[in-house]
Design a protein around this motif. Sequence first.
Motif, PDB file in Angstrom:
ATOM      1  N   UNK A  53       0.891  -1.169   0.000  1.00  0.00           N
ATOM      2  CA  UNK A  53       0.000   0.000   0.000  1.00  0.00           C
ATOM      3  C   UNK A  53       0.923   1.210   0.000  1.00  0.00           C
ATOM      4  N   UNK A  54       1.497   1.493  -1.141  1.00  0.00           N
ATOM      5  CA  UNK A  54       2.603   2.439  -1.207  1.00  0.00           C
ATOM      6  C   UNK A  54       2.171   3.861  -0.877  1.00  0.00           C
ATOM      7  N   UNK A  55       3.125   4.649  -0.392  1.00  0.00           N
ATOM      8  CA  UNK A  55       2.840   6.005   0.079  1.00  0.00           C
ATOM      9  C   UNK A  55       3.204   7.078  -0.937  1.00  0.00           C
ATOM     10  N   UNK A  56       3.500   6.682  -2.175  1.00  0.00           N
ATOM     11  CA  UNK A  56       3.718   7.660  -3.227  1.00  0.00           C
ATOM     12  C   UNK A  56       5.090   8.293  -3.260  1.00  0.00           C
ATOM     13  N   UNK A  57       6.093   7.600  -2.710  1.00  0.00           N
ATOM     14  CA  UNK A  57       7.456   8.119  -2.796  1.00  0.00           C
ATOM     15  C   UNK A  57       7.998   7.886  -4.202  1.00  0.00           C
ATOM     16  N   UNK A  58       9.031   8.646  -4.597  1.00  0.00           N
ATOM     17  CA  UNK A  58       9.515   8.546  -5.974  1.00  0.00           C
ATOM     18  C   UNK A  58       9.856   7.129  -6.422  1.00  0.00           C
ATOM     19  N   UNK A  59      10.430   6.315  -5.528  1.00  0.00           N
ATOM     20  CA  UNK A  59      10.787   4.950  -5.939  1.00  0.00           C
ATOM     21  C   UNK A  59       9.558   4.081  -6.164  1.00  0.00           C
ATOM     22  N   UNK A  60       8.446   4.395  -5.498  1.00  0.00           N
ATOM     23  CA  UNK A  60       7.213   3.664  -5.759  1.00  0.00           C
ATOM     24  C   UNK A  60       6.687   3.987  -7.161  1.00  0.00           C
ATOM     25  N   UNK A  61       6.647   5.275  -7.477  1.00  0.00           N
ATOM     26  CA  UNK A  61       6.128   5.699  -8.776  1.00  0.00           C
ATOM     27  C   UNK A  61       7.029   5.187  -9.901  1.00  0.00           C
ATOM     28  N   UNK A  71       0.172  17.800  -9.503  1.00  0.00           N
ATOM     29  CA  UNK A  71      -0.753  17.151 -10.432  1.00  0.00           C
ATOM     30  C   UNK A  71      -1.039  15.733  -9.933  1.00  0.00           C
ATOM     31  N   UNK A  72      -2.308  15.431  -9.678  1.00  0.00           N
ATOM     32  CA  UNK A  72      -2.668  14.105  -9.181  1.00  0.00           C
ATOM     33  C   UNK A  72      -2.479  13.039 -10.261  1.00  0.00           C
ATOM     34  N   UNK A  73      -2.143  11.822  -9.797  1.00  0.00           N
ATOM     35  CA  UNK A  73      -1.969  10.691 -10.702  1.00  0.00           C
ATOM     36  C   UNK A  73      -2.550   9.435 -10.068  1.00  0.00           C
ATOM     37  N   UNK A  74      -2.971   8.517 -10.908  1.00  0.00           N
ATOM     38  CA  UNK A  74      -3.429   7.228 -10.396  1.00  0.00           C
ATOM     39  C   UNK A  74      -2.280   6.443  -9.766  1.00  0.00           C
ATOM     40  N   UNK A  75      -1.082   6.655 -10.280  1.00  0.00           N
ATOM     41  CA  UNK A  75       0.085   5.958  -9.716  1.00  0.00           C
ATOM     42  C   UNK A  75       0.359   6.379  -8.280  1.00  0.00           C
ATOM     43  N   UNK A  76      -0.160   7.509  -7.836  1.00  0.00           N
ATOM     44  CA  UNK A  76       0.031   7.919  -6.447  1.00  0.00           C
ATOM     45  C   UNK A  76      -0.931   7.196  -5.498  1.00  0.00           C
ATOM     46  N   UNK A  77      -1.962   6.592  -6.041  1.00  0.00           N
ATOM     47  CA  UNK A  77      -2.930   5.905  -5.189  1.00  0.00           C
ATOM     48  C   UNK A  77      -2.260   4.709  -4.517  1.00  0.00           C
TER      49      UNK A  77
END
Length: 333
Positions: free
Chosen positions: A80-88, A127-133
């Motif tokens: 359940x990633x927190x949207x850090x650069x390595x997750x994206x 800018x919101x992204x689905x990858x941040x979910x």
Amino acid sequence: MASYEPLVYEYRGGLLDLTHMGYFCMVDERSQVIRAVGDPEEPVYYRSASKPVQALPVIAMGLDRKYGITEEESVIFAGSHAGEPFHVKALESIFEKAGLKEEQLIMNPACPAQKDAYLDWVRCGGVKRRFYHNCAGKHAALLLGQRELGGVTEDYWKTDAPVEQEVLRTIAVLSETSSDRVQIGVDGCGVPVFAVGMRNIAAAFKNLACLDTIQDDRLAQAAAEFVPRIHRYPHMMRGTGYLCSRINEDPNIVGKGGANAVYGLGLKKERIGIAIKAADGCEDIWPFVIAAALRSIGYDNRETLAMLDSLHGREIRNDNELVVGRWEMAVNL
């Protein structure tokens, strides 16, 4: 009628200020209940605690190898990633390798959850992204599985989709129940969410820790490949400083939490599974209850216990870092 019981008492000064009701269940390697608070057969939604289980079909189908997805990248399927650069970066890589598009994800675009990542996101225009979910990794696995099983890729979120039926079967096997006993709802991210008894959630995490107890050779082999990756790349389970990443730094524990305060743990050496659920949805109690449970069995990894205490020990501190109260377990685990 819900059977939850007092789990944690919260004192402010000398006054009992809050009582956190909930469930606790610990099972042995045969999935027999060792300790329980509340009815261990009470059905509870896994929420995101199911993700390490739900990730197994895509590994069993060999889709990580088929598309050249690295071990580190694959762990985000369970996270359940927190949207850090390595997750994206991992999600972008997976989608590029597999020929998928971010727009195929059904959830609404989101912003990063991790504080530093969020501040950087704001500075860069926000800018919101689905990858941040936080569920994007699970959805990526579902997209891959749906396409591989011959379903309409964009229908991966439907309960009768081939991939969702395979996930349901996997949930049932790991939870040691039948598919028709698994209750199904809709999760916050728009895909099916599964409910089983507290004992069954504990059994599933016991199975992730004790691979020889998984009653399906294909899934057992997938878990044997996948679980060690979680320990090698725990940052992909949630992110910097979060419990779900920190707990998996311990190679003896497989752990994952879900929304509304459900948590599952499997302990390899001890060959037990644990399920926790706060009926009030308070996730703050997780580290405290987990530490109490580990101490109750004489757990010997002091670093893990110290980590849990640092996330939330017995003391309650206010915004000025003054001790203003304490937590106590309402039961002797």
